[in-house]
Scaffold this motif. Structure first.
Motif, PDB file in Angstrom:
ATOM      1  N   ALA A  20       6.362 -11.684   5.208  1.00 40.59           N
ATOM      2  CA  ALA A  20       6.320 -10.340   5.791  1.00 40.59           C
ATOM      3  C   ALA A  20       4.958  -9.699   5.551  1.00 40.59           C
ATOM      4  N   ALA A  21       4.428  -9.877   4.333  1.00 40.88           N
ATOM      5  CA  ALA A  21       3.114  -9.314   4.003  1.00 40.88           C
ATOM      6  C   ALA A  21       2.027  -9.948   4.867  1.00 40.88           C
ATOM      7  N   ALA A  22       2.149 -11.251   5.131  1.00 41.86           N
ATOM      8  CA  ALA A  22       1.143 -11.928   5.957  1.00 41.86           C
ATOM      9  C   ALA A  22       1.109 -11.348   7.364  1.00 41.86           C
ATOM     10  N   SER A  23       2.257 -10.887   7.847  1.00 38.70           N
ATOM     11  CA  SER A  23       2.299 -10.323   9.199  1.00 38.70           C
ATOM     12  C   SER A  23       1.641  -8.949   9.280  1.00 38.70           C
ATOM     13  N   MET A  24       1.400  -8.313   8.128  1.00 39.11           N
ATOM     14  CA  MET A  24       0.769  -6.987   8.122  1.00 39.11           C
ATOM     15  C   MET A  24      -0.734  -7.056   8.414  1.00 39.11           C
ATOM     16  N   LYS A  25      -1.330  -8.226   8.249  1.00 39.57           N
ATOM     17  CA  LYS A  25      -2.773  -8.412   8.463  1.00 39.57           C
ATOM     18  C   LYS A  25      -3.585  -7.458   7.582  1.00 39.57           C
ATOM     19  N   LEU A  26      -3.330  -7.518   6.291  1.00 38.37           N
ATOM     20  CA  LEU A  26      -4.054  -6.684   5.335  1.00 38.37           C
ATOM     21  C   LEU A  26      -5.510  -7.135   5.266  1.00 38.37           C
ATOM     22  N   THR A  27      -6.423  -6.174   5.149  1.00 36.58           N
ATOM     23  CA  THR A  27      -7.852  -6.485   5.103  1.00 36.58           C
ATOM     24  C   THR A  27      -8.499  -5.810   3.902  1.00 36.58           C
ATOM     25  N   GLY A  28      -9.787  -6.099   3.719  1.00 35.32           N
ATOM     26  CA  GLY A  28     -10.554  -5.447   2.680  1.00 35.32           C
ATOM     27  C   GLY A  28     -10.908  -4.021   3.075  1.00 35.32           C
ATOM     28  N   PRO A  29     -11.473  -3.249   2.138  1.00 34.09           N
ATOM     29  CA  PRO A  29     -11.811  -1.852   2.432  1.00 34.09           C
ATOM     30  C   PRO A  29     -12.827  -1.722   3.562  1.00 34.09           C
ATOM     31  N   THR A  30     -12.677  -0.661   4.353  1.00 29.53           N
ATOM     32  CA  THR A  30     -13.696  -0.308   5.347  1.00 29.53           C
ATOM     33  C   THR A  30     -14.697   0.599   4.632  1.00 29.53           C
ATOM     34  N   VAL A  31     -15.780   0.013   4.147  1.00 28.85           N
ATOM     35  CA  VAL A  31     -16.730   0.737   3.301  1.00 28.85           C
ATOM     36  C   VAL A  31     -17.512   1.752   4.134  1.00 28.85           C
ATOM     37  N   THR A  62      -7.064  -4.302  -4.404  1.00 27.60           N
ATOM     38  CA  THR A  62      -5.845  -4.937  -4.897  1.00 27.60           C
ATOM     39  C   THR A  62      -4.660  -4.275  -4.209  1.00 27.60           C
ATOM     40  N   TRP A  63      -3.956  -5.060  -3.418  1.00 28.89           N
ATOM     41  CA  TRP A  63      -2.769  -4.576  -2.729  1.00 28.89           C
ATOM     42  C   TRP A  63      -1.544  -4.830  -3.597  1.00 28.89           C
ATOM     43  N   THR A  64      -0.787  -3.776  -3.889  1.00 23.91           N
ATOM     44  CA  THR A  64       0.488  -3.931  -4.576  1.00 23.91           C
ATOM     45  C   THR A  64       1.589  -3.936  -3.515  1.00 23.91           C
ATOM     46  N   ILE A  65       2.366  -5.003  -3.512  1.00 26.57           N
ATOM     47  CA  ILE A  65       3.389  -5.185  -2.478  1.00 26.57           C
ATOM     48  C   ILE A  65       4.764  -5.203  -3.140  1.00 26.57           C
ATOM     49  N   THR A  66       5.587  -4.241  -2.803  1.00 28.00           N
ATOM     50  CA  THR A  66       6.953  -4.173  -3.314  1.00 28.00           C
ATOM     51  C   THR A  66       7.911  -4.629  -2.216  1.00 28.00           C
ATOM     52  N   TRP A  67       8.961  -5.340  -2.617  1.00 27.08           N
ATOM     53  CA  TRP A  67       9.905  -5.845  -1.620  1.00 27.08           C
ATOM     54  C   TRP A  67      11.341  -5.659  -2.104  1.00 27.08           C
ATOM     55  N   THR A  68      12.242  -5.572  -1.148  1.00 27.61           N
ATOM     56  CA  THR A  68      13.664  -5.445  -1.450  1.00 27.61           C
ATOM     57  C   THR A  68      14.448  -6.383  -0.538  1.00 27.61           C
ATOM     58  N   ALA A  69      15.494  -6.979  -1.113  1.00 27.76           N
ATOM     59  CA  ALA A  69      16.422  -7.838  -0.376  1.00 27.76           C
ATOM     60  C   ALA A  69      17.828  -7.349  -0.688  1.00 27.76           C
ATOM     61  N   ARG A  97      -8.102  -8.323  -1.216  1.00 32.62           N
ATOM     62  CA  ARG A  97      -8.942  -8.476  -0.030  1.00 32.62           C
ATOM     63  C   ARG A  97     -10.316  -7.897  -0.368  1.00 32.62           C
ATOM     64  N   GLN A  98     -11.374  -8.507   0.150  1.00 29.71           N
ATOM     65  CA  GLN A  98     -12.727  -8.127  -0.258  1.00 29.71           C
ATOM     66  C   GLN A  98     -13.632  -7.837   0.930  1.00 29.71           C
ATOM     67  N   THR A  99     -14.543  -6.871   0.742  1.00 28.91           N
ATOM     68  CA  THR A  99     -15.544  -6.513   1.751  1.00 28.91           C
ATOM     69  C   THR A  99     -16.916  -6.477   1.078  1.00 28.91           C
ATOM     70  N   ALA A 100     -17.914  -7.061   1.731  1.00 23.02           N
ATOM     71  CA  ALA A 100     -19.283  -7.043   1.194  1.00 23.02           C
ATOM     72  C   ALA A 100     -20.050  -5.834   1.732  1.00 23.02           C
ATOM     73  N   TRP A 101     -21.024  -5.345   0.948  1.00 23.27           N
ATOM     74  CA  TRP A 101     -21.858  -4.223   1.371  1.00 23.27           C
ATOM     75  C   TRP A 101     -23.239  -4.339   0.733  1.00 23.27           C
ATOM     76  N   THR A 102     -24.205  -3.574   1.242  1.00 25.34           N
ATOM     77  CA  THR A 102     -25.545  -3.536   0.667  1.00 25.34           C
ATOM     78  C   THR A 102     -25.997  -2.085   0.522  1.00 25.34           C
ATOM     79  N   ALA A 103     -26.928  -1.862  -0.390  1.00 26.34           N
ATOM     80  CA  ALA A 103     -27.461  -0.510  -0.615  1.00 26.34           C
ATOM     81  C   ALA A 103     -28.925  -0.607  -1.029  1.00 26.34           C
ATOM     82  N   ARG A 104     -29.782   0.081  -0.293  1.00 22.51           N
ATOM     83  CA  ARG A 104     -31.201   0.138  -0.648  1.00 22.51           C
ATOM     84  C   ARG A 104     -31.391   1.231  -1.700  1.00 22.51           C
TER      85      ARG A 104
END
Length: 285
Positions: free
Chosen positions: A136-147, A250-257, A270-277
């Motif tokens: 179910a989590a895979a179907s959410m298409k979780l990504t890294g931060p939009t910096v 870090t995504w915390t995923i809670t589930w119930t059945a 999930r990770q995002t790369a960035w640069t800063a001068r």
């Protein structure tokens, strides 16, 4: 209530994206299907659980027919759960059967299943709700931060506070929910970012509990209230005179059945790369 299969070894195939798999014996036991539902396939074999008596009786399932597959172990719970416990799966003590704990190689934790007296233990599908929750989590298409900051085109100064923040959205910060179904058991998962770990490129890291606060001009030279950093040296010795960092959510995923009376939590990143001068202020006399 879990449907009983008429066979011994149960293979679960979860399909979360449109796909068609040929059930021709060469596909690793994957059933035909193109939905988010888990199909249950079975092959012959199995053994019969002991009935009556007390104590825990461990029974390896699927040991007949010379099968080399890893087997699940079924243990009759003693004492049996109280009548109101969800482990009874809708059955009651007047029926001839009992609740068993099930442990399968490759599955996390133990599960429970109700088995009728005389029924082969592995004729009842064993659902690992956390595995279904992960689908179910895979179907959410979780990504890294939009910096949003630091900006690649920005100019930052040594000794001046840098504010870091990410633009929130369901797929980058949550919360977001999805469900998947296996063998008649529906598992609902909800994901939300709990922390963002910023590797600053200068050997330091900053952990923020959330996406961070956007900077506004009225804040002047104040430090960010929840997600900031202060560089102590310029990036002159770095490629392009820029620090290269990452923001790891870090995504915390809670589930119930509910049908299994089970729930849990797991984490993914999930990770995002960035640069800063980063340079120094030039003082002119």
């Amino acid at each position: 209530m879990l449907r009983r299969a008429a066979a011994a070894a149960v293979v679960l195939a979860v399909v979360l994206v449109p796909a068609a798999h040929a059930d021709d014996g060469r596909s690793g036991g994957i059933c035909k299907g193109a939905t988010m539902f888990v199909k249950v396939c079975a092959s012959d074999g199995g053994s019969t659980p002991a009935t009556g008596g007390s104590g825990a009786a461990a029974m390896p399932a699927g040991t007949g027919g010379g099968s080399s597959k890893p087997s699940c172990t079924y243990t009759r719970l003693d004492p049996q759960p109280p009548p109101e416990n969800a482990y009874w799966k809708g059955h009651d003590r007047s029926e001839k059967g009992a609740v068993y704990g099930v442990h399968c190689p490759g599955q996390q934790g133990a599960r429970t299943v109700w088995i009728a007296d005389g029924q082969a233990p592995d004729a009842a599908p064993v659902i690992d709700p956390e595995a279904v929750a992960r689908r179910a989590a895979a179907s959410m298409k979780l990504t890294g931060p939009t910096v949003a900051s630091p900006r690649a085109a920005g100019e930052y100064v040594v000794g001046m506070p840098m504010w870091m923040w990410a633009t929130p959205s369901p797929n980058t910060t949550g919360p977001i929910s999805a469900s998947a179904t296996a063998g008649g058991v529906t598992v609902t998962a909800t994901a939300k970012v709990s922390t963002v770990r910023w590797a600053m490129g200068d050997g330091t890291t900053v952990t923020c509990h959330g996406p961070g606060t956007p900077y506004t001009p009225d804040r002047g030279k104040a430090m960010s209230p929840d997600c900031g950093h202060l560089y102590e040296r310029a990036a002159h010795d770095k490629p392009g005179e820029k620090y290269r960092g990452t923001a790891t959510a870090t995504w915390t995923i809670t589930w119930t059945a509910p049908a299994l009376g089970d729930e849990g939590t797991f984490a993914e990143t999930r990770q995002t790369a960035w640069t800063a001068r980063v340079g120094e202020v030039q003082v002119v006399n």
